[in-house]
Design a protein around this motif. Sequence first.
Motif, short mmCIF file in Angstrom:
data_model
loop_
_atom_site.label_atom_id
_atom_site.label_comp_id
_atom_site.label_asym_id
_atom_site.label_seq_id
_atom_site.Cartn_x
_atom_site.Cartn_y
_atom_site.Cartn_z
N GLY A 134 2.73 6.13 14.75
CA GLY A 134 2.60 7.41 13.91
C GLY A 134 1.20 7.32 13.00
N THR A 135 0.25 6.40 12.99
CA THR A 135 -0.58 5.99 12.36
C THR A 135 -1.83 6.16 13.06
N PRO A 136 -3.08 6.70 12.66
CA PRO A 136 -4.48 6.40 13.37
C PRO A 136 -4.52 4.92 13.84
N PRO A 137 -5.24 4.77 15.09
CA PRO A 137 -5.54 3.46 15.56
C PRO A 137 -6.09 2.62 14.54
N PRO A 138 -6.07 1.23 14.28
CA PRO A 138 -6.87 0.53 13.44
C PRO A 138 -8.16 0.36 13.65
N SER A 139 -9.07 0.22 12.44
CA SER A 139 -10.58 0.09 12.81
C SER A 139 -10.82 -1.25 12.27
N LEU A 140 -10.07 -1.90 11.61
CA LEU A 140 -10.20 -3.19 11.15
C LEU A 140 -9.13 -4.14 11.70
N VAL A 141 -9.56 -5.41 11.36
CA VAL A 141 -8.66 -6.61 11.48
C VAL A 141 -8.77 -7.50 10.28
N ILE A 142 -7.54 -7.54 9.52
CA ILE A 142 -7.40 -8.05 8.18
C ILE A 142 -6.92 -9.48 8.66
N ALA A 143 -7.70 -10.70 8.37
CA ALA A 143 -7.10 -11.89 8.74
C ALA A 143 -7.17 -12.56 7.34
N TYR A 144 -6.04 -13.56 7.26
CA TYR A 144 -6.01 -14.18 5.99
C TYR A 144 -5.39 -15.66 6.13
N ALA A 145 -5.95 -16.53 5.16
CA ALA A 145 -5.49 -17.89 5.04
C ALA A 145 -4.98 -18.35 3.76
N TRP A 146 -4.32 -19.38 3.69
CA TRP A 146 -3.60 -19.69 2.46
C TRP A 146 -3.60 -21.19 2.39
N GLY A 147 -3.49 -21.99 1.41
CA GLY A 147 -3.13 -23.16 1.24
C GLY A 147 -3.67 -24.33 0.12
N SER A 148 -3.88 -25.21 0.23
CA SER A 148 -4.48 -26.24 -0.60
C SER A 148 -5.36 -27.12 -0.12
N ILE A 149 -6.36 -27.47 -0.93
CA ILE A 149 -7.32 -28.36 -0.60
C ILE A 149 -7.66 -29.33 -1.71
N ASN A 150 -7.91 -30.66 -1.34
CA ASN A 150 -7.68 -31.70 -2.42
C ASN A 150 -8.85 -32.75 -1.99
#
Length: 264
Positions: A102-118
Amino acid sequence: MRISLPPAGLLIFLPPVLFVAACVSDSGAPPTDVTVAAERSKAAPNFEPPTAEAPAYYAFRSIGGVELGAIYAGEQIPPRDEVEPLVEKALAGRHYLKAGKGTPPPSLVIAYAWGSINAEDGDRRTRERMLSLVTTNKMNLEEGSVDLARNPPNLDDGRYFLVVAAFDRAELKAGRKKMLWRSKLSTGSAGTTLTEMLPSFLNAGADFFGQDGLPAVLDGKLKEGVVTIGDAEVVPDKAKSGQAEDRRPPAVPKNASQPGPTED
């Protein structure tokens, strides 16, 4: 058609830069501030963020939760089902809507990442990556530069992070990775957890989605509150004074949106 994802390194880190130890300050206080490093790619310098009248529809892609550098016992990385609803809600508040039936087709891809770095002593590569989390491509990161002299946040205790990036979906379908923008949200990991910090990341930094410029350090909204007690005051009882109590539900913001189902 399934679109191949960019590697995590493309999302999270700029090209390696020289880490200068003298740039790091140590306040000794538990972290409550969020560093937001938002940038547009060189391929999309004139990107226009969506509006309520012209929202942008996207397909979600999760890079996943990661632990980079030294691994510390007891450090918990929340699962995707805890992270994605928070990211989705923050995106919707900025007129990025998840595409579905029911929505228009996507024009974007939203990618995401999360975590820790030490980082560990002598681990130059990880420190370079940590520094890249708190800088943008608008900065001069050569040794001795003015930008590096502006005291990046303390990296000694490691950092929790959330990175959100937008890609042109048509370009990805054609086999080309065209990143439009990337927002890197992070804080020092001492004295808190990533689960606690994720809402603060998005409360403080979601307004920077699609923006461009130098890093900002924002209040993570975890600081202790202060209650001030003033003089006592008699408040009339509304029921007895003939005034009906207002029991209407709170108003819904005009720009609130209800995202559709996930597109696979």
